[in-house]
Design a protein around this motif. Structure first.
Motif, PDB file in Angstrom:
ATOM      1  N   GLN A  36       0.814  -1.219   0.000  1.00  0.00           N
ATOM      2  CA  GLN A  36       0.000   0.000   0.000  1.00  0.00           C
ATOM      3  C   GLN A  36       0.845   1.267   0.000  1.00  0.00           C
ATOM      4  OE1 GLN A  36      -3.432  -0.053  -0.226  1.00  0.00           O
ATOM      5  NE2 GLN A  36      -3.047  -2.220  -0.588  1.00  0.00           N
ATOM      6  N   GLU A  37       2.170   1.116   0.061  1.00  0.00           N
ATOM      7  CA  GLU A  37       3.036   2.293   0.179  1.00  0.00           C
ATOM      8  C   GLU A  37       3.530   2.787  -1.176  1.00  0.00           C
ATOM      9  OE1 GLU A  37       6.785   4.053   2.709  1.00  0.00           O
ATOM     10  OE2 GLU A  37       6.052   2.049   3.146  1.00  0.00           O
ATOM     11  N   LEU A  38       3.457   4.096  -1.357  1.00  0.00           N
ATOM     12  CA  LEU A  38       3.972   4.740  -2.557  1.00  0.00           C
ATOM     13  C   LEU A  38       5.494   4.809  -2.428  1.00  0.00           C
ATOM     14  CD1 LEU A  38       3.531   6.232  -5.222  1.00  0.00           C
ATOM     15  CD2 LEU A  38       3.060   8.307  -3.898  1.00  0.00           C
ATOM     16  N   ALA A  39       6.189   3.999  -3.234  1.00  0.00           N
ATOM     17  CA  ALA A  39       7.641   3.868  -3.125  1.00  0.00           C
ATOM     18  C   ALA A  39       8.385   4.857  -4.002  1.00  0.00           C
ATOM     19  CB  ALA A  39       8.052   2.449  -3.489  1.00  0.00           C
ATOM     20  N   GLY A  40       7.778   5.246  -5.134  1.00  0.00           N
ATOM     21  CA  GLY A  40       8.456   6.159  -6.044  1.00  0.00           C
ATOM     22  C   GLY A  40       7.502   6.696  -7.089  1.00  0.00           C
ATOM     23  N   VAL A  41       7.925   7.745  -7.772  1.00  0.00           N
ATOM     24  CA  VAL A  41       7.087   8.379  -8.794  1.00  0.00           C
ATOM     25  C   VAL A  41       7.925   8.831  -9.980  1.00  0.00           C
ATOM     26  CG1 VAL A  41       5.311   9.210  -7.199  1.00  0.00           C
ATOM     27  CG2 VAL A  41       7.237  10.674  -7.758  1.00  0.00           C
ATOM     28  N   VAL A  42       7.251   8.957 -11.112  1.00  0.00           N
ATOM     29  CA  VAL A  42       7.792   9.648 -12.288  1.00  0.00           C
ATOM     30  C   VAL A  42       6.714  10.604 -12.756  1.00  0.00           C
ATOM     31  CG1 VAL A  42       9.407   7.907 -13.127  1.00  0.00           C
ATOM     32  CG2 VAL A  42       7.036   7.827 -13.866  1.00  0.00           C
ATOM     33  N   LYS A  59      11.967   6.472  -3.020  1.00  0.00           N
ATOM     34  CA  LYS A  59      12.335   6.649  -1.615  1.00  0.00           C
ATOM     35  C   LYS A  59      13.560   5.786  -1.278  1.00  0.00           C
ATOM     36  CE  LYS A  59       7.675   7.451   0.163  1.00  0.00           C
ATOM     37  NZ  LYS A  59       6.588   6.817   0.937  1.00  0.00           N
ATOM     38  N   GLU A  60      14.376   6.312  -0.406  1.00  0.00           N
ATOM     39  CA  GLU A  60      15.631   5.658  -0.026  1.00  0.00           C
ATOM     40  C   GLU A  60      15.442   4.187   0.355  1.00  0.00           C
ATOM     41  OE1 GLU A  60      19.843   6.446   1.042  1.00  0.00           O
ATOM     42  OE2 GLU A  60      18.417   8.014   0.591  1.00  0.00           O
ATOM     43  N   GLU A  61      14.445   3.894   1.143  1.00  0.00           N
ATOM     44  CA  GLU A  61      14.266   2.520   1.640  1.00  0.00           C
ATOM     45  C   GLU A  61      13.817   1.531   0.564  1.00  0.00           C
ATOM     46  OE1 GLU A  61      10.468   4.765   3.033  1.00  0.00           O
ATOM     47  OE2 GLU A  61      12.570   5.237   2.661  1.00  0.00           O
ATOM     48  N   PHE A  62      13.461   2.040  -0.624  1.00  0.00           N
ATOM     49  CA  PHE A  62      13.019   1.167  -1.717  1.00  0.00           C
ATOM     50  C   PHE A  62      14.026   1.114  -2.873  1.00  0.00           C
ATOM     51  CE2 PHE A  62       9.022   2.269   0.392  1.00  0.00           C
ATOM     52  CZ  PHE A  62       8.489   1.002   0.575  1.00  0.00           C
ATOM     53  N   ARG A  63      15.162   1.734  -2.697  1.00  0.00           N
ATOM     54  CA  ARG A  63      16.167   1.747  -3.768  1.00  0.00           C
ATOM     55  C   ARG A  63      16.860   0.397  -3.894  1.00  0.00           C
ATOM     56  NH1 ARG A  63      18.385   7.902  -2.832  1.00  0.00           N
ATOM     57  NH2 ARG A  63      16.373   8.842  -3.335  1.00  0.00           N
ATOM     58  N   GLU A  64      17.518   0.214  -5.039  1.00  0.00           N
ATOM     59  CA  GLU A  64      18.242  -1.020  -5.353  1.00  0.00           C
ATOM     60  C   GLU A  64      17.294  -2.213  -5.566  1.00  0.00           C
ATOM     61  OE1 GLU A  64      21.518  -0.865  -5.933  1.00  0.00           O
ATOM     62  OE2 GLU A  64      21.507   1.251  -5.354  1.00  0.00           O
ATOM     63  N   ARG A  65      16.060  -1.934  -5.973  1.00  0.00           N
ATOM     64  CA  ARG A  65      15.089  -2.994  -6.264  1.00  0.00           C
ATOM     65  C   ARG A  65      14.587  -2.937  -7.701  1.00  0.00           C
ATOM     66  NH1 ARG A  65      10.961  -3.126  -1.100  1.00  0.00           N
ATOM     67  NH2 ARG A  65      12.504  -2.680   0.522  1.00  0.00           N
ATOM     68  N   GLY A  66      15.156  -2.036  -8.490  1.00  0.00           N
ATOM     69  CA  GLY A  66      14.742  -1.918  -9.878  1.00  0.00           C
ATOM     70  C   GLY A  66      13.525  -1.029 -10.089  1.00  0.00           C
ATOM     71  N   ILE A  67      13.073  -0.340  -9.046  1.00  0.00           N
ATOM     72  CA  ILE A  67      11.865   0.488  -9.138  1.00  0.00           C
ATOM     73  C   ILE A  67      12.087   1.696 -10.046  1.00  0.00           C
ATOM     74  CG2 ILE A  67      10.275   1.964  -7.823  1.00  0.00           C
ATOM     75  CD1 ILE A  67      10.589  -0.058  -5.502  1.00  0.00           C
ATOM     76  N   TYR A  68      13.252   2.322  -9.943  1.00  0.00           N
ATOM     77  CA  TYR A  68      13.540   3.486 -10.788  1.00  0.00           C
ATOM     78  C   TYR A  68      13.435   3.102 -12.264  1.00  0.00           C
ATOM     79  CZ  TYR A  68      15.939   7.511 -12.792  1.00  0.00           C
ATOM     80  OH  TYR A  68      16.251   8.620 -13.532  1.00  0.00           O
ATOM     81  N   LEU A  70      11.921   0.549 -13.592  1.00  0.00           N
ATOM     82  CA  LEU A  70      10.531   0.181 -13.878  1.00  0.00           C
ATOM     83  C   LEU A  70       9.680   1.422 -14.137  1.00  0.00           C
ATOM     84  CD1 LEU A  70       8.689  -2.397 -13.882  1.00  0.00           C
ATOM     85  CD2 LEU A  70       8.164  -1.833 -11.509  1.00  0.00           C
ATOM     86  N   LEU A  71       9.807   2.426 -13.279  1.00  0.00           N
ATOM     87  CA  LEU A  71       9.060   3.677 -13.453  1.00  0.00           C
ATOM     88  C   LEU A  71       9.487   4.402 -14.724  1.00  0.00           C
ATOM     89  CD1 LEU A  71       9.025   4.968  -9.773  1.00  0.00           C
ATOM     90  CD2 LEU A  71       7.002   4.540 -11.182  1.00  0.00           C
ATOM     91  N   TRP A  72      10.780   4.456 -14.959  1.00  0.00           N
ATOM     92  CA  TRP A  72      11.313   5.130 -16.146  1.00  0.00           C
ATOM     93  C   TRP A  72      10.738   4.495 -17.407  1.00  0.00           C
ATOM     94  CZ3 TRP A  72      13.853   5.696 -20.641  1.00  0.00           C
ATOM     95  CH2 TRP A  72      14.536   6.883 -20.862  1.00  0.00           C
ATOM     96  N   ASN A  73      10.771   3.176 -17.471  1.00  0.00           N
ATOM     97  CA  ASN A  73      10.249   2.465 -18.640  1.00  0.00           C
ATOM     98  C   ASN A  73       8.739   2.642 -18.789  1.00  0.00           C
ATOM     99  OD1 ASN A  73      12.785   1.549 -19.375  1.00  0.00           O
ATOM    100  ND2 ASN A  73      12.569  -0.385 -18.284  1.00  0.00           N
ATOM    101  N   TYR A  74       8.029   2.685 -17.681  1.00  0.00           N
ATOM    102  CA  TYR A  74       6.576   2.873 -17.729  1.00  0.00           C
ATOM    103  C   TYR A  74       6.235   4.249 -18.295  1.00  0.00           C
ATOM    104  CZ  TYR A  74       1.698   2.501 -16.419  1.00  0.00           C
ATOM    105  OH  TYR A  74       0.329   2.447 -16.456  1.00  0.00           O
ATOM    106  N   ARG A  75       6.911   5.268 -17.784  1.00  0.00           N
ATOM    107  CA  ARG A  75       6.682   6.627 -18.299  1.00  0.00           C
ATOM    108  C   ARG A  75       7.019   6.687 -19.789  1.00  0.00           C
ATOM    109  NH1 ARG A  75      10.144  11.358 -15.760  1.00  0.00           N
ATOM    110  NH2 ARG A  75      11.775  10.071 -16.654  1.00  0.00           N
TER     111      ARG A  75
END
Length: 115
Positions: A36-42, A59-68, A70-75
Motif C-alpha cells: 500500500q506504500e507509494l515507493a516512487g514516482v515519475v 524513496k531511499e528505503e526502496f532503492r536497489e530494487r529496480g523500481i527506478y 521500472l518507473l522510467w520504462n513505464y513513463r
C-alpha cells in the motif's frame, strides 16, 4: 509492485517534505506501490508542442530494487508514440538512462538554489 496513475494531492502528501522540488500541479504522475506504500514516482508535463520529463524519484528505503528503471520504462511507454519533442533535465546518476534510450545532450545545465 504496481504502477498506476496518481494525482498531485497524493504525491504532495507523500513527498512534500522529502522531495519538495518534485511537485508540479501541471504534471502527470505515475507511482509505484509496494503493497500500500507509494515507493516512487515519475512525472511529465505535456505542452502543445513538447513534453517535459520531470522527476523520477524512489524513496531511499526502496532503492536497489529496480523500481527506478521500472518507473522510467513505464513513463517512456506512455509517451513513446508522440510526435512531440521530449525534453528532460537530469543529473549524473540518471544521465545513463537517457543516453541508453536514445536521448542526446543538447547543452549542460546546472541546478542552482537560493535560500
Amino acid at each position: 509492485m504496481e504502477i498506476k496513475k496518481i494525482n498531485y494531492k497524493d504525491v504532495s502528501k507523500e513527498f512534500s517534505k522529502i522531495k519538495p522540488d518534485l511537485l508540479d500541479k501541471h504534471a502527470t504522475y505515475y507511482g509505484c506501490f509496494v503493497g500500500q506504500e507509494l515507493a516512487g514516482v515519475v512525472s511529465y508535463v505535456e505542452q502543445e508542442h513538447v513534453i517535459y520529463l520531470c522527476h523520477a524519484f524512489v524513496k531511499e528505503e526502496f532503492r536497489e530494487r529496480g523500481i527506478y528503471k521500472l518507473l522510467w520504462n513505464y513513463r517512456d511507454s506512455k509517451i513513446k508514440d508522440t510526435k512531440k519533442t521530449v525534453y528532460a533535465h537530469c543529473n549524473v546518476d540518471s544521465l545513463k538512462y537517457f543516453i541508453n534510450n536514445g536521448y542526446s545532450i543538447e547543452k549542460a545545465l546546472f541546478k542552482v538554489v537560493k535560500k
